[in-house]
Write a protein that holds these residues in place. Structure first.
Motif, PDB file in Angstrom:
ATOM      1  N   GLY A 165       0.781  -1.230   0.000  1.00 36.90           N
ATOM      2  CA  GLY A 165       0.000   0.000   0.000  1.00 36.90           C
ATOM      3  C   GLY A 165       0.808   1.273   0.000  1.00 36.90           C
ATOM      4  N   HIS A 166       2.134   1.152  -0.057  1.00 33.23           N
ATOM      5  CA  HIS A 166       2.987   2.336   0.006  1.00 33.23           C
ATOM      6  C   HIS A 166       3.660   2.630  -1.329  1.00 33.23           C
ATOM      7  N   ALA A 167       3.091   2.141  -2.415  1.00 29.83           N
ATOM      8  CA  ALA A 167       3.681   2.361  -3.735  1.00 29.83           C
ATOM      9  C   ALA A 167       3.814   3.846  -4.053  1.00 29.83           C
ATOM     10  N   GLY A 168       2.801   4.631  -3.693  1.00 30.84           N
ATOM     11  CA  GLY A 168       2.850   6.064  -3.954  1.00 30.84           C
ATOM     12  C   GLY A 168       3.978   6.743  -3.216  1.00 30.84           C
ATOM     13  N   LEU A 169       4.290   6.250  -2.023  1.00 27.34           N
ATOM     14  CA  LEU A 169       5.380   6.815  -1.228  1.00 27.34           C
ATOM     15  C   LEU A 169       6.709   6.653  -1.969  1.00 27.34           C
ATOM     16  N   LEU A 170       6.902   5.484  -2.596  1.00 26.51           N
ATOM     17  CA  LEU A 170       8.122   5.249  -3.359  1.00 26.51           C
ATOM     18  C   LEU A 170       8.130   6.072  -4.645  1.00 26.51           C
ATOM     19  N   ALA A 171       6.989   6.117  -5.305  1.00 29.51           N
ATOM     20  CA  ALA A 171       6.911   6.826  -6.584  1.00 29.51           C
ATOM     21  C   ALA A 171       7.168   8.318  -6.430  1.00 29.51           C
ATOM     22  N   ASP A 172       6.910   8.857  -5.244  1.00 25.15           N
ATOM     23  CA  ASP A 172       7.109  10.288  -5.018  1.00 25.15           C
ATOM     24  C   ASP A 172       8.579  10.681  -4.891  1.00 25.15           C
ATOM     25  N   VAL A 173       9.451   9.692  -4.728  1.00 23.29           N
ATOM     26  CA  VAL A 173      10.885   9.978  -4.631  1.00 23.29           C
ATOM     27  C   VAL A 173      11.471   9.984  -6.047  1.00 23.29           C
ATOM     28  N   PRO A 174      12.102  11.075  -6.473  1.00 21.40           N
ATOM     29  CA  PRO A 174      12.749  11.084  -7.793  1.00 21.40           C
ATOM     30  C   PRO A 174      13.788   9.974  -7.898  1.00 21.40           C
ATOM     31  N   ALA A 175      14.011   9.495  -9.116  1.00 20.57           N
ATOM     32  CA  ALA A 175      14.883   8.343  -9.320  1.00 20.57           C
ATOM     33  C   ALA A 175      16.359   8.692  -9.422  1.00 20.57           C
ATOM     34  N   ASP A 176      16.727   9.982  -9.299  1.00 15.60           N
ATOM     35  CA  ASP A 176      18.142  10.337  -9.359  1.00 15.60           C
ATOM     36  C   ASP A 176      18.838   9.905  -8.073  1.00 15.60           C
ATOM     37  N   THR A 177      20.130   9.647  -8.158  1.00 14.51           N
ATOM     38  CA  THR A 177      20.863   9.076  -7.030  1.00 14.51           C
ATOM     39  C   THR A 177      20.895   9.980  -5.803  1.00 14.51           C
TER      40      THR A 177
END
Length: 326
Positions: free
Chosen positions: A17-29
């Motif tokens: 249920g926390h997929a949105g939490l991960l998606a909100d973090v930009p993918a840059d290092t």
């Protein structure tokens, strides 16, 4: 392992249920570094952990890490959290969370288990770093999400490979030992530790790196495979029959050599070696953990973890026969 499979979640990186939490973090290092260090506090490298943070370190699953972080301090993963509100963990957890964020963005990512030479001069600490696939460069970029670019005197966001690299996989370290280039006495948990270093320790970490390559991102203190008194994954309960950490499992040296060569060859782009690793994982119960593993936690607890039920049965603390590994 098919490249696209690394772009999908494993049971360990699945956020539920926390997929949105991960998606909100930009993918840059740099964003990954901020997210994982704002969420997770290293139980040994930071402030003294509380009792609840020490218990946190045996959490394997990203969804539980996220739930714990939000319970203590609501907000995005990149929100600065007070040290007592961070989830207790280690390099494995920093890396798995970074890998989970990348996978949530559809970027192939995986974790690697080995040894870092940049944490203590003259010593190679057991460590877990991440790799992300660059479609533009058509290569795996190895990076350490636990550290910012300026925190160490090595390029944290694109770690060099090869002989003398600041991070070596367990396979590289093992083959250097077998070729007579190093005695591995400086490879382990920490300088001065009597047992948790040396060839036997590196031999065990080879299995951990293979598991992580196969998207089974277990804890560094989960134990299975050759050297146990009963078959891996049988979950037979106490006494655990744990191997002595300072003794190389001599009967499996040949198999360890072969596994190490396959991992190094696969890292060098050998597709045949990649296929052989996948076959070995699928067909060899000696290297693949079963439904249960033994968990020998630095928190002082030892138990059997049911990976399917996601539950650990801890042995009585007073049992003196279990205190073999950290």
């Amino acid at each position: 392992m098919d490249l696209n499979s690394y772009a999908t979640h494993s049971p360990f990186s699945e956020p539920a249920g926390h997929a949105g939490l991960l998606a909100d973090v930009p993918a840059d290092t740099p964003s990954l570094h901020r997210a994982v260090t704002c969420t997770i506090g290293h139980y040994r490298a930071g402030p003294t952990p509380s009792a609840r943070q020490l218990a946190d370190i045996d959490t394997r699953w990203v969804d539980r890490i996220c739930a714990t972080a939000l319970e203590r301090s609501p907000g995005p993963l990149t929100t600065e959290r007070a040290d007592p509100d961070k989830v207790g963990g280690c390099c494995r957890d920093h890396t798995l969370l970074a890998v989970a964020i990348l996978r949530q963005h559809g970027i192939p990512a995986r974790s690697r288990v080995g040894f870092a030479a940049y944490l203590t001069p003259g010593f190679h600490h057991d460590h877990v770093v991440a790799e992300r696939w660059s479609r533009q460069e058509q290569r795996w970029i190895r990076f350490d999400p636990e550290f910012g670019a300026e925190q160490q005197d090595v390029p944290m966001h694109d770690l060099p490979r090869g002989a003398g690299a600041p991070f070596q996989t367990a396979a590289q370290a093992w083959l250097a030992y077998r070729d007579g280039h190093t005695d591995l006495s400086t490879y382990g948990v920490m300088p001065g530790h009597a047992f948790l270093r040396g060839p036997a320790f590196v031999q065990r970490y080879l299995l951990s790196d293979l598991a992580h390559l196969m998207r089974t991102e277990l804890l560094l203190w989960d134990v299975w495979g050759p050297g146990l008194d009963e078959p891996a994954g049988s979950g037979g309960g106490a006494p655990m029959g744990l191997p002595h950490p300072a003794q190389v499992h001599t009967e499996s040296i040949g198999a360890t050599d072969r596994l190490a060569r396959l991992i190094v060859a696969a890292d060098d782009g050998d597709r045949g070696a990649e296929e052989d690793l996948a076959t070995l994982w699928a067909t060899s119960p000696q290297v693949r953990p079963g439904a249960r593993v033994r968990t020998v936690s630095p928190s002082g607890r030892i138990g059997v973890t049911d990976l399917r039920a996601r539950r650990t049965e801890w042995a009585p603390a007073a049992d003196p026969g279990l205190a073999v590994l950290p």
